[in-house]
Design a protein around this motif. Structure first.
Motif, PDB file in Angstrom:
ATOM      1  N   GLN A 546     -22.421 -59.176  14.329  1.00 25.71           N
ATOM      2  CA  GLN A 546     -21.924 -57.935  14.934  1.00 25.71           C
ATOM      3  C   GLN A 546     -21.825 -58.069  16.452  1.00 25.71           C
ATOM      4  OE1 GLN A 546     -20.811 -55.749  12.772  1.00 25.71           O
ATOM      5  NE2 GLN A 546     -21.662 -57.057  11.143  1.00 25.71           N
ATOM      6  N   TYR A 547     -22.813 -58.741  17.080  1.00 25.53           N
ATOM      7  CA  TYR A 547     -22.743 -58.947  18.527  1.00 25.53           C
ATOM      8  C   TYR A 547     -21.568 -59.851  18.898  1.00 25.53           C
ATOM      9  CZ  TYR A 547     -27.196 -56.636  19.324  1.00 25.53           C
ATOM     10  OH  TYR A 547     -28.190 -55.699  19.412  1.00 25.53           O
ATOM     11  N   ASN A 548     -21.295 -60.830  18.059  1.00 27.81           N
ATOM     12  CA  ASN A 548     -20.152 -61.711  18.307  1.00 27.81           C
ATOM     13  C   ASN A 548     -18.845 -60.918  18.242  1.00 27.81           C
ATOM     14  OD1 ASN A 548     -19.408 -64.636  18.662  1.00 27.81           O
ATOM     15  ND2 ASN A 548     -18.130 -64.142  16.887  1.00 27.81           N
ATOM     16  N   GLU A 549     -18.767 -59.993  17.274  1.00 26.43           N
ATOM     17  CA  GLU A 549     -17.589 -59.122  17.174  1.00 26.43           C
ATOM     18  C   GLU A 549     -17.453 -58.265  18.426  1.00 26.43           C
ATOM     19  OE1 GLU A 549     -14.249 -57.090  16.030  1.00 26.43           O
ATOM     20  OE2 GLU A 549     -15.080 -58.936  15.204  1.00 26.43           O
ATOM     21  N   ALA A 550     -18.574 -57.765  18.935  1.00 30.23           N
ATOM     22  CA  ALA A 550     -18.533 -56.954  20.158  1.00 30.23           C
ATOM     23  C   ALA A 550     -18.023 -57.772  21.344  1.00 30.23           C
ATOM     24  CB  ALA A 550     -19.918 -56.387  20.458  1.00 30.23           C
ATOM     25  N   LEU A 551     -18.423 -59.036  21.434  1.00 34.99           N
ATOM     26  CA  LEU A 551     -17.918 -59.903  22.503  1.00 34.99           C
ATOM     27  C   LEU A 551     -16.402 -60.083  22.393  1.00 34.99           C
ATOM     28  CD1 LEU A 551     -20.524 -62.807  22.817  1.00 34.99           C
ATOM     29  CD2 LEU A 551     -19.967 -61.078  24.533  1.00 34.99           C
ATOM     30  N   HIS A 552     -15.944 -60.300  21.149  1.00 35.33           N
ATOM     31  CA  HIS A 552     -14.497 -60.438  20.925  1.00 35.33           C
ATOM     32  C   HIS A 552     -13.773 -59.169  21.368  1.00 35.33           C
ATOM     33  CE1 HIS A 552     -10.659 -61.296  19.032  1.00 35.33           C
ATOM     34  NE2 HIS A 552     -10.750 -60.147  18.394  1.00 35.33           N
ATOM     35  N   GLN A 553     -14.345 -58.018  21.031  1.00 34.60           N
ATOM     36  CA  GLN A 553     -13.712 -56.756  21.414  1.00 34.60           C
ATOM     37  C   GLN A 553     -13.687 -56.580  22.927  1.00 34.60           C
ATOM     38  OE1 GLN A 553     -15.060 -53.269  19.288  1.00 34.60           O
ATOM     39  NE2 GLN A 553     -15.441 -54.469  17.439  1.00 34.60           N
ATOM     40  N   SER A 554     -14.747 -56.972  23.591  1.00 30.73           N
ATOM     41  CA  SER A 554     -14.780 -56.801  25.045  1.00 30.73           C
ATOM     42  C   SER A 554     -13.747 -57.684  25.737  1.00 30.73           C
ATOM     43  CB  SER A 554     -16.184 -57.109  25.584  1.00 30.73           C
ATOM     44  OG  SER A 554     -16.447 -58.504  25.536  1.00 30.73           O
ATOM     45  N   ALA A 562     -16.200 -51.743  22.813  1.00 28.78           N
ATOM     46  CA  ALA A 562     -17.162 -52.705  22.280  1.00 28.78           C
ATOM     47  C   ALA A 562     -18.554 -52.090  22.228  1.00 28.78           C
ATOM     48  CB  ALA A 562     -17.169 -53.965  23.147  1.00 28.78           C
ATOM     49  N   PHE A 563     -18.897 -51.338  23.284  1.00 28.60           N
ATOM     50  CA  PHE A 563     -20.206 -50.695  23.293  1.00 28.60           C
ATOM     51  C   PHE A 563     -20.322 -49.650  22.178  1.00 28.60           C
ATOM     52  CE2 PHE A 563     -22.842 -47.086  24.530  1.00 28.60           C
ATOM     53  CZ  PHE A 563     -24.067 -47.719  24.642  1.00 28.60           C
ATOM     54  N   SER A 564     -19.271 -48.867  21.964  1.00 28.14           N
ATOM     55  CA  SER A 564     -19.285 -47.861  20.892  1.00 28.14           C
ATOM     56  C   SER A 564     -19.491 -48.521  19.538  1.00 28.14           C
ATOM     57  CB  SER A 564     -17.975 -47.062  20.891  1.00 28.14           C
ATOM     58  OG  SER A 564     -17.838 -46.333  22.076  1.00 28.14           O
ATOM     59  N   PHE A 565     -18.847 -49.670  19.350  1.00 23.67           N
ATOM     60  CA  PHE A 565     -19.001 -50.404  18.097  1.00 23.67           C
ATOM     61  C   PHE A 565     -20.458 -50.825  17.898  1.00 23.67           C
ATOM     62  CE2 PHE A 565     -19.356 -54.738  16.335  1.00 23.67           C
ATOM     63  CZ  PHE A 565     -18.958 -54.491  15.036  1.00 23.67           C
ATOM     64  N   LEU A 566     -21.074 -51.391  18.953  1.00 22.92           N
ATOM     65  CA  LEU A 566     -22.470 -51.815  18.855  1.00 22.92           C
ATOM     66  C   LEU A 566     -23.403 -50.631  18.634  1.00 22.92           C
ATOM     67  CD1 LEU A 566     -23.199 -54.588  21.518  1.00 22.92           C
ATOM     68  CD2 LEU A 566     -23.293 -54.753  19.030  1.00 22.92           C
ATOM     69  N   ASN A 567     -23.130 -49.552  19.345  1.00 23.74           N
ATOM     70  CA  ASN A 567     -23.971 -48.364  19.233  1.00 23.74           C
ATOM     71  C   ASN A 567     -23.916 -47.796  17.816  1.00 23.74           C
ATOM     72  OD1 ASN A 567     -25.736 -46.466  20.475  1.00 23.74           O
ATOM     73  ND2 ASN A 567     -24.056 -44.989  20.583  1.00 23.74           N
ATOM     74  N   PHE A 609     -28.985 -45.701  28.455  1.00 24.08           N
ATOM     75  CA  PHE A 609     -29.545 -44.481  29.036  1.00 24.08           C
ATOM     76  C   PHE A 609     -29.782 -44.584  30.545  1.00 24.08           C
ATOM     77  CE2 PHE A 609     -29.793 -42.318  25.188  1.00 24.08           C
ATOM     78  CZ  PHE A 609     -30.284 -43.155  24.213  1.00 24.08           C
ATOM     79  N   ALA A 610     -29.823 -45.797  31.095  1.00 22.68           N
ATOM     80  CA  ALA A 610     -30.102 -45.943  32.521  1.00 22.68           C
ATOM     81  C   ALA A 610     -28.885 -45.644  33.378  1.00 22.68           C
ATOM     82  CB  ALA A 610     -30.612 -47.344  32.826  1.00 22.68           C
ATOM     83  N   GLY A 611     -27.845 -45.161  32.789  1.00 16.14           N
ATOM     84  CA  GLY A 611     -26.663 -44.823  33.578  1.00 16.14           C
ATOM     85  C   GLY A 611     -25.389 -45.244  32.903  1.00 16.14           C
ATOM     86  N   LYS A 612     -25.278 -44.850  31.635  1.00 21.55           N
ATOM     87  CA  LYS A 612     -24.088 -45.241  30.861  1.00 21.55           C
ATOM     88  C   LYS A 612     -22.801 -44.795  31.546  1.00 21.55           C
ATOM     89  CE  LYS A 612     -21.781 -44.047  26.545  1.00 21.55           C
ATOM     90  NZ  LYS A 612     -21.885 -43.246  25.330  1.00 21.55           N
ATOM     91  N   LYS A 613     -22.699 -43.497  31.844  1.00 23.04           N
ATOM     92  CA  LYS A 613     -21.455 -42.980  32.415  1.00 23.04           C
ATOM     93  C   LYS A 613     -21.218 -43.562  33.813  1.00 23.04           C
ATOM     94  CE  LYS A 613     -21.473 -38.644  29.855  1.00 23.04           C
ATOM     95  NZ  LYS A 613     -21.504 -37.162  29.948  1.00 23.04           N
ATOM     96  N   PHE A 652       1.224 -55.823  17.407  1.00 26.64           N
ATOM     97  CA  PHE A 652       0.415 -56.398  16.335  1.00 26.64           C
ATOM     98  C   PHE A 652      -0.914 -56.868  16.917  1.00 26.64           C
ATOM     99  CE2 PHE A 652       4.711 -56.995  14.615  1.00 26.64           C
ATOM    100  CZ  PHE A 652       4.544 -56.465  13.344  1.00 26.64           C
ATOM    101  N   THR A 653      -2.003 -56.444  16.288  1.00 26.66           N
ATOM    102  CA  THR A 653      -3.331 -56.838  16.748  1.00 26.66           C
ATOM    103  C   THR A 653      -4.154 -57.318  15.559  1.00 26.66           C
ATOM    104  OG1 THR A 653      -5.258 -56.123  18.034  1.00 26.66           O
ATOM    105  CG2 THR A 653      -4.280 -54.510  16.541  1.00 26.66           C
ATOM    106  N   LYS A 654      -5.286 -57.970  15.839  1.00 30.84           N
ATOM    107  CA  LYS A 654      -6.007 -58.710  14.794  1.00 30.84           C
ATOM    108  C   LYS A 654      -6.787 -57.803  13.849  1.00 30.84           C
ATOM    109  CE  LYS A 654      -9.326 -62.490  14.207  1.00 30.84           C
ATOM    110  NZ  LYS A 654     -10.201 -63.466  14.894  1.00 30.84           N
ATOM    111  N   THR A 655      -7.543 -56.823  14.388  1.00 31.07           N
ATOM    112  CA  THR A 655      -8.472 -56.061  13.553  1.00 31.07           C
ATOM    113  C   THR A 655      -8.114 -54.580  13.527  1.00 31.07           C
ATOM    114  OG1 THR A 655     -10.006 -55.578  15.364  1.00 31.07           O
ATOM    115  CG2 THR A 655     -10.308 -57.672  14.169  1.00 31.07           C
ATOM    116  N   ARG A 656      -8.643 -53.896  12.533  1.00 30.66           N
ATOM    117  CA  ARG A 656      -8.463 -52.440  12.447  1.00 30.66           C
ATOM    118  C   ARG A 656      -9.129 -51.741  13.621  1.00 30.66           C
ATOM    119  NH1 ARG A 656      -9.441 -51.182   6.003  1.00 30.66           N
ATOM    120  NH2 ARG A 656      -7.903 -52.651   5.223  1.00 30.66           N
ATOM    121  N   LEU A 657     -10.295 -52.239  13.992  1.00 36.90           N
ATOM    122  CA  LEU A 657     -11.006 -51.647  15.119  1.00 36.90           C
ATOM    123  C   LEU A 657     -10.163 -51.705  16.389  1.00 36.90           C
ATOM    124  CD1 LEU A 657     -14.614 -52.995  14.556  1.00 36.90           C
ATOM    125  CD2 LEU A 657     -14.003 -50.590  14.779  1.00 36.90           C
ATOM    126  N   SER A 658      -9.549 -52.861  16.646  1.00 38.76           N
ATOM    127  CA  SER A 658      -8.750 -52.993  17.860  1.00 38.76           C
ATOM    128  C   SER A 658      -7.493 -52.134  17.794  1.00 38.76           C
ATOM    129  CB  SER A 658      -8.385 -54.462  18.110  1.00 38.76           C
ATOM    130  OG  SER A 658      -7.620 -54.986  17.048  1.00 38.76           O
TER     131      SER A 658
END
Length: 957
Positions: A546-554, A562-567, A609-613, A652-658
């Motif tokens: 899952q972390y590898n997928e997040a890296l690909h998304q970023s 990518a952060f929303s996916f990990l969260n 939480f230390a300052g997401k926004k 055209f993109t690779k994944t549904r998430l993207s």
């Protein structure tokens, strides 16, 4: 019971025109009062047919107590709907009588302007005396006559009498004679009447046809021909002409289309290979019409089956091509996995001339026939088979299974002819493709062999192609490479977490995180750990994936996506471990405790939480942190849409998430809105746990909006590359996505409009541009190979090879099945916590597809959770929740409601399978060679009923 329901559905279109709702509804005591009120409201607001539809729905889907069907048929007979009762009881009239009755109904409707002038009261009483109207009918007609006048009363009488059993028309003619309506009798019999203008005799029936011409001006030529005939022949003959319906739009082919179609018109098997958007399907429609017309002229029956490999293509081919051009002349029907008609597929085959269906439905019916079932069909029932996207006829796919049956029968026919026996009929084959590809060939010889194999599998005498020249131009192509980011603080945080996990599980990857190679490595690690029951490594590998997928998304979409996916992943994992409604707590291992603690600390302290926004806003201000691919994509879209008068495009993109994330990114950017971009995503329909799939209805809605221009930019996965009818585009972008030469040709073919562009956006060093270059070379290899194999040498050699390979595969399956013949020899354990779950002997199969375990012991091992992404109604079963391990929370499958019984349905990918003391993992049930028994619904229903009775007795005591 299910047969009765099926029969009602089968004859629904006929029943809805024959049922008189009010009296039937009064006699149905098993229909709830609230349903009756709703049906009566529908009758008042929408009329007879809609109300009859609502009544049938209430009968089929409502409570059905014992004897409900007998009561339904009796209600129809008592209410004077004897004709409807015969259909419901499976006693329909012959086709000839049915057609004659339909003509009588059409005649009454045509001459209604004259018939409403009859002496309604006298005719009503005579119809009642002859048993053609019930007491209630007579009361209603007389009340209508008194309250709203003679014309309204006459119309009600005509509507009611046409619902009678066959034979009513001759009785009605006698009644008109007895009530001194000889003029109406002569009109109904087609006898000429004096023209008031004194210019001769003219059939009044022809005057009615003139009215019909005016009402249906779009089909004037058809009805005018019927008008001409009516001057010389009887109304019944003229009505037969009318009943054929208008001819529909003419099928006009371009010269190049006619040229590639010509061998098929001579009865030969061919493959039509034309670029996307050049009218392959229109060629197939024309060949289909000529095929059926030719067989009809020779007095031979014709049956055409059109096979597709995707459910949305069934409706598409029906509405835009085969139905549009041929349903006025032939019976055209469509059947897919989403259709209730798949239950009665053999009946659909028998009753229609052209059937459009998914290939698996046809293969299932062939298998049923081979097994001796009455509800199967045979290859000899079909005279022409059209195979869409026929390049899939290879590698043991469903297309190939169907064609292997064909080739075996063809070679048997040769032997039968030698023995001077009559050969078995086999259909003509027509394949359609935009690109057969080269199958990964590295040399020209291998490319030619690949195409020869496809031709051999389809028994084609030629692969017909045509260079379109000026008629079709490839879009302007460019490749744009984005430089890698100099700094990636977000990626560094993720890689740091991954390194901690590597150390914890003692894992030493041989490739960099964020790459495709790392994905393959970690998947293999997870599978091996599951087999070895190494829970520590298995769980860590799943998190690393899952972390590898997040890296690909970023690297392809926004860091926030990518952060929303990990969260979300983290929240779902925690939810598995803690369910406030569960009576027992779920086990948390030391490794899981480590992972959750690590993730929480790392993300909280450095990111969340230390300052997401604040951190996100800060990153957005620094271009050096931004994803350069996304920046390049934004520039490409803006340039294309601002530089064109009317832009219409696909990304055209690779994944549904993207796809979903890119759509959201575009909708949130005001610059896109300012230049007129109206975007939406389009993804596939297969079930995935991470992303809710799109239903075929949702896909259809999006594509329709794209055609109408409400949407002018689609962000799509590969689902849009092949087959789907997407309006021509002038902008095609492949965003970091390159697969094979077939996909490249299909995607590029979407840019069919004038002045089109095809852009590949890639990250520098990703290898995407290099793979695109290889695909371009393979496309040239394919074109040369097609030209060189026009005469198709060695086809018989490849056919025999295909048959032998199939025999070897079948023999291996049989041998493997014999080794593991009894289900009790295998055991299943949870893939995550390794807890023993069940034996293979506890599993049964529903509809040759769903593997369920309904034993009481199994029910003690899992808990049920809601999963809205799974909610869908599928014929007589319903999926509405997931089942998960009570011990560790690992998802095991779904809870399926089948015929009112809850059946836990297992997904084999969530288990480790043990056989002969060896552990294995599988992704699909058909990979496990075990013969599980069919689910015994009756037996289990009796057990459930007994349990309910025992519980009631306990409560009473």
């Amino acid at each position: 019971m299910e047969e009765d329901v099926h029969r009602i559905e089968l004859f629904r279109n006929r029943l809805r025109t024959l049922i008189v709702v009010e009296p039937v509804l009064d006699l149905l005591d098993f229909v709830p009062d609230e349903d009756k009120q709703r049906i009566r409201a529908t009758l008042t607001q929408k009329g007879d047919i809609c109300a009859a539809d609502a009544l049938l729905d209430a009968v089929i889907r409502g409570p059905r107590p014992p004897g409900w069907f007998v009561g339904f048929v009796a209600a129809l007979e008592t209410a004077g709907c004897g004709h409807a009762a015969k259909y419901a009881a499976n006693e329909p009239p012959s086709a000839a009588l049915e057609a004659e009755n339909d003509n009588c109904v059409r005649l009454i409707n045509l001459l209604q302007l004259s018939l409403v002038q009859m002496k309604t009261r006298d005719v009503c009483h005579r119809c009642h005396d002859r048993g053609r109207l019930t007491d209630e009918d007579r009361q209603n007609i007389l009340a209508e006559l008194d309250n709203r006048g003679p014309i309204s009363g006459a119309r009600l009488l005509l509507r009611r009498i046409m619902r009678n059993e066959i034979g009513w028309f001759s009785d009605f003619l006698d009644i008109l004679r007895e009530t001194e309506h000889m003029g109406l009798v002569r009109e109904l019999q087609g006898e000429p009447l004096a023209d008031p203008g004194g210019k001769g005799l003219i059939p009044c029936f022809a005057l009615a046809l003139c009215t019909l011409c005016i009402q249906h001006f779009a089909h004037f030529s058809h009805y005018s021909r019927a008008f001409d005939k009516s001057l010389h022949v009887s109304p019944s003959d003229t009505l037969k002409e009318c009943s054929k319906g208008p001819e529909g739009p003419d099928i006009v082919l371009h010269d190049y289309q006619m040229e590639v179609a010509r061998p098929a018109l001579d009865g030969n098997n061919i493959i039509v290979c034309l670029p996307t958007g050049s009218g392959k399907t229109r060629v197939a429609v024309y060949i289909t019409k000529q095929h059926l017309d030719g067989r009809s002229s020779r007095g031979q029956p014709g049956k055409v089956v059109v096979l597709v490999n995707k459910v949305p293509l069934v409706d598409q081919h029906y509405s835009t091509e085969f139905g549009r051009f041929l349903k006025h002349r032939y019976k055209v029907e469509r059947v897919s996995g989403n259709s209730q008609l798949k239950i009665s597929f053999p009946e659909v085959i028998r009753k229609n001339d052209i059937i459009i269906c998914t290939a698996q439905i046809l293969e299932n019916s062939f298998s049923s026939a081979r097994g001796g079932h009455e509800d199967g069909i045979r290859l000899s029932d079909i005279t022409l088979m059209v195979i869409d996207e026929c390049h899939h006829t290879q590698k043991g796919g469903v297309y190939n299974n169907i064609m292997i049956r064909y080739l075996k029968q063809k070679h048997r026919n040769v032997q039968l002819q030698k023995e001077q026996k009559k050969p078995v009929n086999i259909p003509q084959i027509l394949g359609l493709t935009a690109s057969p590809g080269v199958g990964g060939a590295r040399t020209q010889q291998k490319a030619e062999e690949h195409i020869l194999r496809i031709c051999a599998n389809l028994d084609a005498v030629a692969i017909e192609t045509k260079e379109l020249g000026k008629e079709a131009k490839d879009p302007f192509k460019r490749i744009q490479s984005a430089a890698e980011r100099k700094e990636d603080p977000f990626g560094d945080v993720i890689k740091g977490i991954m390194e901690e996990i590597h150390n914890h599980a003692d894992l030493k990857p041989l490739c960099d995180p964020g790459t495709q190679n790392y994905e393959q490595w970690v998947v293999q690690k997870e599978q091996n750990a599951a087999k070895e029951e190494n829970q520590k490594v298995r769980v860590c590998a799943e998190h690393l994936r899952q972390y590898n997928e997040a890296l690909h998304q970023s690297n392809t979409i926004r860091m926030s996506d990518a952060f929303s996916f990990l969260n979300k992943f983290h929240a779902e994992e925690l939810k598995k471990k803690y369910d406030p409604e569960a009576e027992e707590s779920i086990q948390i291992t030391d490794t899981e405790r480590f992972l959750f603690l690590l993730e929480c600390q790392a993300l909280i302290s450095r990111w969340l939480f230390a300052g997401k926004k604040e951190k996100l806003q800060d990153l957005a201000k620094h271009p050096e942190y931004e994803n350069n691919s996304l920046t390049l994509l934004r520039e490409t879209i803006l340039k294309e849409f601002m530089g064109r008068e009317e832009a219409r495009g696909i990304i055209f993109t690779k994944t549904r998430l993207s796809a979903i994330a890119l759509n959201q990114w575009i909708s949130e950017n005001k610059k896109f809105e300012a230049c007129g971009v109206r975007a939406s995503h389009l993804i596939g329909g297969g079930d995935q746990s991470v992303v809710k799939p799109m239903t075929s209805a949702e896909q259809k809605d999006i594509l329709n909006k794209f055609r109408l221009g409400d949407i002018n930019l689609l962000i799509a996965t590969t689902v849009a590359e092949e087959g789907l009818d997407i309006k021509e585009c002038n902008v095609v972008i492949r965003y970091g996505l390159v697969t094979n030469e077939i996909a490249m040709i299909q995607a590029r073919g979407r840019g069919r409009a004038e002045d089109s562009s095809y852009t590949l956006v890639e990250m520098e060093g990703s290898g995407v541009a290099e793979r695109e270059s290889v695909n371009e070379y393979r496309e040239k290899m394919m074109s040369r190979a097609i030209q060189r194999v026009q005469k198709l040498p060695r086809v018989k050699e490849f056919q025999m090879q295909a048959i032998m390979e199939d025999r070897v595969r079948t023999k291996k399956k049989q041998q493997k099945s014999m080794k593991t013949e009894h289900p009790s020899k295998v055991r299943f354990s949870c893939r995550q916590c390794c807890a023993a779950v069940c034996s293979g002997q506890d599993i049964a199969i529903i509809e040759n597809m769903h593997h369920v375990n309904v034993t009481p012991q199994f029910r003690e091992l899992f808990l049920v959770r809601e999963n809205t992404s799974l909610q869908e109604r599928l014929l007589d079963y319903e999926v509405n929740g997931v089942i998960a391990c009570k011990k560790c929370g690992q998802r095991w499958g779904s809870m399926m409601l089948y015929g009112g019984i809850e059946c836990p349905c297992l997904h084999i990918k969530n288990f480790v399978v043990t056989y002969n003391k060896k552990n294995k993992v599988f992704s699909k049930w058909n990979e496990l060679a075990i013969r599980f028994p069919a689910f015994d619904y009756v037996e289990h229903a009796q057990l459930v009923g007994q349990e309910d009775e025992d519980e009631e007795e306990e409560e009473t005591e």
